[in-house]
Every structure is written in structure tokens, then in C-alpha cells.
Write an enzyme that holds these catalytic residues in place. Structure first.
Site, PDB file in Angstrom:
ATOM      1  N   ARG A 115       0.103  -3.478  13.292  1.00  0.00           N
ATOM      2  CA  ARG A 115      -1.109  -4.134  12.777  1.00  0.00           C
ATOM      3  C   ARG A 115      -2.338  -3.680  13.557  1.00  0.00           C
ATOM      4  O   ARG A 115      -2.567  -4.098  14.685  1.00  0.00           O
ATOM      5  CB  ARG A 115      -0.955  -5.658  12.898  1.00  0.00           C
ATOM      6  CG  ARG A 115      -2.178  -6.446  12.495  1.00  0.00           C
ATOM      7  CD  ARG A 115      -2.458  -6.448  11.016  1.00  0.00           C
ATOM      8  NE  ARG A 115      -1.417  -7.125  10.250  1.00  0.00           N
ATOM      9  CZ  ARG A 115      -1.222  -6.941   8.942  1.00  0.00           C
ATOM     10  NH1 ARG A 115      -1.988  -6.122   8.252  1.00  0.00           N
ATOM     11  NH2 ARG A 115      -0.252  -7.583   8.312  1.00  0.00           N
TER      12      ARG A 115
ATOM     13  N   GLN B 289       5.333  -3.045   1.121  1.00  0.00           N
ATOM     14  CA  GLN B 289       3.899  -2.969   0.808  1.00  0.00           C
ATOM     15  C   GLN B 289       3.321  -1.714   1.453  1.00  0.00           C
ATOM     16  O   GLN B 289       3.653  -1.363   2.577  1.00  0.00           O
ATOM     17  CB  GLN B 289       3.221  -4.240   1.342  1.00  0.00           C
ATOM     18  CG  GLN B 289       1.759  -4.120   1.623  1.00  0.00           C
ATOM     19  CD  GLN B 289       0.889  -5.126   0.851  1.00  0.00           C
ATOM     20  OE1 GLN B 289       1.180  -5.502  -0.278  1.00  0.00           O
ATOM     21  NE2 GLN B 289      -0.183  -5.566   1.476  1.00  0.00           N
TER      22      GLN B 289
ATOM     23  N   ARG C 130       4.308   4.384   6.666  1.00  0.00           N
ATOM     24  CA  ARG C 130       3.864   3.705   7.891  1.00  0.00           C
ATOM     25  C   ARG C 130       5.012   3.046   8.647  1.00  0.00           C
ATOM     26  O   ARG C 130       4.810   2.594   9.775  1.00  0.00           O
ATOM     27  CB  ARG C 130       2.757   2.689   7.589  1.00  0.00           C
ATOM     28  CG  ARG C 130       3.182   1.485   6.780  1.00  0.00           C
ATOM     29  CD  ARG C 130       2.048   0.467   6.646  1.00  0.00           C
ATOM     30  NE  ARG C 130       2.450  -0.677   5.845  1.00  0.00           N
ATOM     31  CZ  ARG C 130       1.784  -1.811   5.770  1.00  0.00           C
ATOM     32  NH1 ARG C 130       0.672  -1.985   6.455  1.00  0.00           N
ATOM     33  NH2 ARG C 130       2.207  -2.790   5.007  1.00  0.00           N
TER      34      ARG C 130
ATOM     35  N   HIS D  34      -5.807   3.717   6.465  1.00  0.00           N
ATOM     36  CA  HIS D  34      -6.174   2.297   6.406  1.00  0.00           C
ATOM     37  C   HIS D  34      -6.761   1.866   7.763  1.00  0.00           C
ATOM     38  O   HIS D  34      -6.152   1.100   8.511  1.00  0.00           O
ATOM     39  CB  HIS D  34      -4.875   1.540   6.097  1.00  0.00           C
ATOM     40  CG  HIS D  34      -4.978   0.071   5.832  1.00  0.00           C
ATOM     41  ND1 HIS D  34      -5.670  -0.803   6.625  1.00  0.00           N
ATOM     42  CD2 HIS D  34      -4.433  -0.676   4.853  1.00  0.00           C
ATOM     43  CE1 HIS D  34      -5.541  -2.025   6.140  1.00  0.00           C
ATOM     44  NE2 HIS D  34      -4.793  -1.974   5.063  1.00  0.00           N
TER      45      HIS D  34
ATOM     46  N   ASP E 258     -11.659  -8.166  -0.062  1.00  0.00           N
ATOM     47  CA  ASP E 258     -10.606  -7.183  -0.347  1.00  0.00           C
ATOM     48  C   ASP E 258     -11.054  -6.420  -1.591  1.00  0.00           C
ATOM     49  O   ASP E 258     -10.871  -6.876  -2.716  1.00  0.00           O
ATOM     50  CB  ASP E 258      -9.270  -7.923  -0.574  1.00  0.00           C
ATOM     51  CG  ASP E 258      -8.078  -6.985  -0.563  1.00  0.00           C
ATOM     52  OD1 ASP E 258      -8.282  -5.756  -0.502  1.00  0.00           O
ATOM     53  OD2 ASP E 258      -6.940  -7.491  -0.632  1.00  0.00           O
TER      54      ASP E 258
ATOM     55  N   GLU F 237     -11.267   1.757   4.579  1.00  0.00           N
ATOM     56  CA  GLU F 237     -10.102   2.622   4.344  1.00  0.00           C
ATOM     57  C   GLU F 237     -10.486   3.724   3.357  1.00  0.00           C
ATOM     58  O   GLU F 237     -11.181   3.456   2.378  1.00  0.00           O
ATOM     59  CB  GLU F 237      -8.963   1.775   3.762  1.00  0.00           C
ATOM     60  CG  GLU F 237      -8.750   0.471   4.525  1.00  0.00           C
ATOM     61  CD  GLU F 237      -7.860  -0.518   3.773  1.00  0.00           C
ATOM     62  OE1 GLU F 237      -6.988  -0.077   3.006  1.00  0.00           O
ATOM     63  OE2 GLU F 237      -8.042  -1.736   3.954  1.00  0.00           O
TER      64      GLU F 237
HETATM   65  C1  BG6 Z   1      -5.534  -3.776   2.319  1.00  0.00           C
HETATM   66  C2  BG6 Z   1      -5.244  -4.377   0.981  1.00  0.00           C
HETATM   67  O1  BG6 Z   1      -5.721  -2.413   2.198  1.00  0.00           O
HETATM   68  O2  BG6 Z   1      -4.439  -4.016   3.201  1.00  0.00           O
HETATM   69  C3  BG6 Z   1      -5.010  -5.861   1.150  1.00  0.00           C
HETATM   70  O3  BG6 Z   1      -6.324  -4.131   0.081  1.00  0.00           O
HETATM   71  C4  BG6 Z   1      -3.892  -6.093   2.157  1.00  0.00           C
HETATM   72  O4  BG6 Z   1      -4.708  -6.447  -0.095  1.00  0.00           O
HETATM   73  C5  BG6 Z   1      -4.245  -5.378   3.446  1.00  0.00           C
HETATM   74  O5  BG6 Z   1      -3.745  -7.490   2.362  1.00  0.00           O
HETATM   75  C6  BG6 Z   1      -3.202  -5.521   4.549  1.00  0.00           C
HETATM   76  O6  BG6 Z   1      -1.954  -5.142   4.098  1.00  0.00           O
HETATM   77  P1  BG6 Z   1      -0.688  -5.290   5.036  1.00  0.00           P
HETATM   78  O7  BG6 Z   1       0.493  -4.902   4.203  1.00  0.00           O
HETATM   79  O8  BG6 Z   1      -0.892  -4.342   6.185  1.00  0.00           O
HETATM   80  O9  BG6 Z   1      -0.638  -6.726   5.471  1.00  0.00           O
END
Ligand code: BG6
Length: 301
Positions: free
Chosen positions: A76, A94, A99, A169, A214, A273
Site C-alpha cells: 500500500r 483487484q 503487483r 498507480h 475516485d 495514476e
Molecule cells: C484506484 C481505484 O486506482 O485504486 C480505486 O480507482 C481503488 O477505485 C484504488 O479503490 C485502490 O485500490 P486497491 O486495490 O489498491 O485498494
């Protein structure tokens, strides 16, 4: 690295006093880079840049103090590499598998301008394990008084086209979200994900964030700047090979739901991003390639 030692094959790309592999958080291998002008660090997990700092300036990248550091888990903060899809996908990770995959470290080199470049490759078996089509994916990070990142993707197929989304990102470290303005997006169409994915057009010359944000800006190819008046710093995000810009800040309620993010950390970060997502997703004809390049620089104001 289970026994805490660095595997010998990782040592071969070290450059004395400049590029070293060390044991990072969670005992994961991390590469440290030190140039005359800056320092950086990159985990093999995700080829994830977790730090970049110019000498004499605060860190450029935000890292959550609650981040996990474990095989198969996303880090994170820093610069997660999003590939081959952006956002959720039913039954799958996701933002894709890149990653959460350990990348191969292919090499490092020094330039006469004092910069150092590290090169990584996404192992072929990552796509196979996911059931995704093959792709040749490499990432290079060049560290100097700025951070240059390049994600290159080639379609190795002789017959099939390859479609994907990609994104660097980046989480930026800021003094206080209440004192930040983001410029460069005025007049750009965006998908507002916190307003039911409504399509809107950006009317603000200087975007201020004061609630969950977002947004996926489409057909957005220009540079974006983050003006941080608390830190008296301007950050510039320049890019090529990218048609989308995403702005994200989870704000209060979302931050509380995230196990790997502190309740108040939304004040110290904003994601800008760069990639190709939603209707900007890329389709490569057989044998073709594409390169997403992002250059991050900063200066005091
Ligand atoms: C962003 C998305 O790029 O990443 C969001 O647009 C998302 O919707 C955020 O919540 C974080 O994603 P993650 O999977 O790292 O919690």
C-alpha cells in the site's frame, strides 16, 4: 529469503555503493539505489517502487505505515504496477496480478549523467497461472534527480491480438490534502466512480479534494501538477503512452474500511495514476508493443 539471507543470484546486479539488495519489510528482497542526488527503493514483489527522495526534500512517494509486505499481497503506497486489468474483476485480484507477483531482476546500469537504471521482467508463468494470454512485460526505473518509470508490454503472439489495461498507480506524499491543488485536467472528460460512474467534464483549473475522490480522466495525455502549499513543493507528472489519468483519495470512511491503511493517512497522500484504462484500454496486434512512460519531478516553490 525464508532464512533471512539474500539469494546469491540477486547479488549479481548490485553496483558497489550505489545499488544493493537488502532484506526489506516482511523479509522480502528490496533494492536500494543511491545516486548523488537522490535515493530510491524497489521491491521485487510487484517491481514496486516504495521510495524516491531527492536529497534535501521530503519523500516524494507516500507509503502507508499499515502496508502489508507478504508474498501475494499488494503493497500500500509507492507505485503499484496495475496490469492486465484495472479495478475489480470477478473472482480475481483487484488491479491484476502484476503487483502481487515477484518480478525477475534483469539488471542494473549506470549512466554518465549519474543516473542508475534497474530493469525487471514479469515472469511468463504469472500470466499462465492466472489463465491470461502471454505478454512480454518489462519495467525499468531510472533514478536521478527525478524518477522515470517505463512499463513496456509486447504481444508475443503471431496470430492473436492482446487487450489489457495498465497503470502506474503512484501515491504521492503531501503535507496536507486540504492544502493541495491538482492542475492540468481542466476540460477533460472523466468517469466519477464515487457518483455512480457518471460521466462528467472537469471544470476546475485547480482541483481541490475535500471528500472521497475516485476519477478516471479519459483521453488525458498531458502533464499534471500537484501543488503542495504546506510543503512548498510542486510535483510534476509527465507521461507518454498513457491516455488515462486517475485521481484517487479514499477520504475518511473508505480509509477506515481499509485494513492496510491508517485512518488518518488520507490527509498525507493523493494518487495521480497514469495508464490506459476503461475505454482507453489497449489492444495490441500480433507482434506489436507499447510503452507507458512516467517521469516524476519536483521543485520547491
Ligand atoms: C484506484 C481505484 O486506482 O485504486 C480505486 O480507482 C481503488 O477505485 C484504488 O479503490 C485502490 O485500490 P486497491 O486495490 O489498491 O485498494
Amino acid at each position: 529469503m525464508k532464512d533471512g539471507t539474500i539469494p546469491e543470484q540477486l547479488r549479481k546486479h548490485e553496483i558497489p555503493e550505489r545499488v544493493a539488495v537488502v532484506k526489506g519489510s516482511g523479509d522480502l528482497p528490496k533494492i536500494r539505489v543511491e545516486t548523488d542526488l537522490s535515493t530510491a527503493e524497489i521491491y521485487l514483489l510487484g517491481a514496486h517502487v516504495t521510495g524516491f527522495q531527492k536529497k534535501g526534500e521530503p519523500p516524494l512517494l507516500f507509503m502507508s505505515e499499515s502496508s502489508q509486505f507478504a508474498p501475494g499481497k499488494a503493497i500500500r503506497g509507492g507505485v503499484p504496477i496495475v496490469f492486465p486489468w484495472f479495478g475489480p474483476r470477478e473472482g480475481r485480484a483487484q488491479h491484476g496480478f502484476a503487483r502481487v507477483t515477484e518480478w525477475e531482476w534483469e539488471g542494473s546500469s549506470a549512466s554518465s549523467d549519474g543516473s542508475f537504471t534497474l530493469r525487471f521482467r514479469l515472469p511468463d508463468n504469472a500470466a499462465r497461472a492466472d489463465g491470461s494470454p502471454p505478454a512480454n512485460v518489462t519495467f525499468a526505473a531510472t533514478v536521478s534527480d527525478q524518477l522515470t518509470m517505463e512499463l513496456a508490454i509486447a504481444n508475443p503472439s503471431g496470430t492473436e491480438s492482446l487487450s489489457f489495461e495498465n497503470c502506474l498507480h503512484t501515491y504521492f506524499a503531501i503535507g496536507d490534502i486540504a492544502e493541495v491543488e491538482i492542475t492540468g485536467l481542466k476540460g477533460t472528460a472523466f468517469i466519477d466512480k464515487v457518483d455512480n460512474f457518471t460521466r462528467k467534464v472537469e471544470s476546475a483549473g485547480a482541483i481541490r479534494i475535500n471528500s472521497e475522490t475516485d476519477r478516471v480522466y479519459l483521453d488525458s495525455t498531458g502533464a499534471v501538477e500537484i501543488h503542495d502549499s504546506r510543503r512548498r513543493r510542486k510535483i510534476r507528472v509527465e507521461k507518454s503512452g498513457s491516455a488515462s489519468t486517475v485521481i484517487w483519495n479514499p477520504w475518511v470512511a473508505k480509509a477506515k474500511q481499509m485494513a492496510d491503511f491508517g485512518d488518518d493517512e488520507f490527509k498525507q497522500m493523493v494518487c495521480v495514476e497514469c495508464g490506459n484504462v476503461a475505454q482507453n484500454k489497449i489492444t495490441l496486434s500480433p507482434g506489436k508493443s507499447t510503452s507507458l512512460k512516467v517521469v516524476l519531478s519536483s521543485q520547491p516553490v
